[in-house]
Design an enzyme around this catalytic site. Sequence first.
Site, PDB file in Angstrom:
ATOM      1  N   HIS A 213       0.823  -1.217   0.000  1.00 25.95           N
ATOM      2  CA  HIS A 213       0.000   0.000   0.000  1.00 25.95           C
ATOM      3  C   HIS A 213       0.854   1.263   0.000  1.00 25.95           C
ATOM      4  CE1 HIS A 213      -3.246  -2.721   0.798  1.00 25.95           C
ATOM      5  NE2 HIS A 213      -2.780  -3.057   1.981  1.00 25.95           N
TER       6      HIS A 213
ATOM      7  N   HIS B 262      -7.084  -4.734  -1.502  1.00 27.49           N
ATOM      8  CA  HIS B 262      -6.375  -5.999  -1.709  1.00 27.49           C
ATOM      9  C   HIS B 262      -6.962  -6.724  -2.908  1.00 27.49           C
ATOM     10  CE1 HIS B 262      -6.454  -5.001   2.594  1.00 27.49           C
ATOM     11  NE2 HIS B 262      -5.168  -5.207   2.480  1.00 27.49           N
TER      12      HIS B 262
END
Lengths: 332, 332
Positions: free
Chosen positions: A57, A219
């Site tokens: 991330h 995700h």
Amino acid sequence: MKKIINKTENVVEDMLQGMVKAHPEYLKRISESNVLVRKKSPVKGKVALLSGGGSGHEPAHGGFVGLGMLDGAVAGEVFTSPTAEEVLKGIKAVDGGAGVLLIIKNYSGDVMNFEMAAELAQMEDISIEQVIVNDDVAVEDSTYTIGRRGIAGTIFVHKIAGAAAEKGWNLENVKRVAQKTIKNVRTMGMSLSPCIVPSSGKPSFEIEEDEMEFGLGIHGEPGIRREKIKSADEIADALLDNILKDMDLAKGDEVALLVNGLGGTPLMELYIVNKEANNLLKEKEVKVYKTMVGNYMTSLEMKGVSLSLLKLDEELKKLLDSKADTPAFKQL
Amino acid sequence: MKKIINKTENVVEDMLQGMVKAHPEYLKRISESNVLVRKKSPVKGKVALLSGGGSGHEPAHGGFVGLGMLDGAVAGEVFTSPTAEEVLKGIKAVDGGAGVLLIIKNYSGDVMNFEMAAELAQMEDISIEQVIVNDDVAVEDSTYTIGRRGIAGTIFVHKIAGAAAEKGWNLENVKRVAQKTIKNVRTMGMSLSPCIVPSSGKPSFEIEEDEMEFGLGIHGEPGIRREKIKSADEIADALLDNILKDMDLAKGDEVALLVNGLGGTPLMELYIVNKEANNLLKEKEVKVYKTMVGNYMTSLEMKGVSLSLLKLDEELKKLLDSKADTPAFKQL
């Protein structure tokens, strides 16, 4: 799999080494751990902020370690929660005696491991509190979550709680303003393409050349629906509609807007989305006090965008405006 | 074509509107033009810096307009030089009476149109000078260039000449230090994937799933060679080898390193490349004084990376370190 990496099992290790080499004036790494903390850590007498979660991330969360934001960030493997043991190392490394606030994105693994670490830290007489960010309005429960997911709105929590801690507020008060931020922030995203976790080598989902996924997670978890690609204006409108339905905004209210890229989106496209997002809010007579556009909370190479709105009051505005100096977020 | 856009013919217009809405505290747009200048422009008595070129390289160049860097940026259509008329509007908008320095990337169209604008400005008694950045060591001539191309190293010219102008240096002296920067900077890039110009809707080149293009340009122009994808370490080594062969670096010399993403590359991968780039320079006893990692000079959604090295001396270090405050580059 088209990636610029070495061995798939080493991506987090290689990345952490590369981050510290890139930002030695900001970051140091706690030995035998995946914990990055401020160069001068712990800061004595200051409430410390610790966040983290699975890698993939970036710049979240190590990129937000520095003055006015986080004290430390714990990196798990890609899309995998760090262990409680690692989080505990982070807590001990940042604790400056005034207590530690954990900022956790709402994923079952993160919540479990951060909470376990908090319990262990308390046994060692460290004052510790935690907040759980759940800003994603797309889905109620998901592959990895009970309740709403924590996504890009987390950046506002880092910024605002970080500013409060930097001003010398106590743990209770820093936690209060972090919770107010969480209560006031909403996010929703969409994507044109999946991401590929290095260890699997396979796309997180299959999608046709003319389709987009609406409301997906960071995700590659499924969203609300699959539909034909719409225009940037329609995408911005649909995301904002979903967010506004879930927010208590009146005419004249002020917000901060985050147009967040998911990693593979050209900045040009983020600005195009921002144009319409700003226009729509103006139409609704909501005042955009501050806009941020860029890659803040990504999902590897995913092409997509999320919008976050944070409802502001005078206290939040002041904290949002205060100085920050981290690798990925600087404000003079 | 998977893009978050509205009509293909409006991408630059939509983007410029989105940029100004995102950064109203930094930018304003000169009416009936694609010129972005500082909010408070012109700055009276200061040498003004103007850059620009085709769009699709964001944040370059509008993102670097602000204190300590550019005064203005002229945006052409995607990968297309702005017209001389547009550049002239930019010159007039930023001229604060102390002269204007044009920072031009070496592409035939850019050079022609910026030079034509300079001549027109001189006829109106504006003092004007220009420098041409040609940092790409990959190819001598290219699809769009006679001589070497100007790519990511241009960011160092913006930063260093911008700092000099902010300190009140005169036009001759700002030009001198810009030319020194150009003389001292070298770049080379590689890519895993092409980019797609919105108006064509087609990839800039075809490439196999296991191949990479080595030495390509920021418009998807061909590079030196096509080869099987190598590891991040091997890629970093090969890029640096080509750069170092072309530079006059001795042991103990200091450099600034820019690890630049081409738009679709996850930050994780840029940090992985940075790890090896730093390690290799250390092995060669070249000191990395400052590292920058991120998307500075992109090529729409292209997946790839370029490395730039700038050889430093005391003057360049001081200018590199000075304060900057722009949408895409901030330094406290």
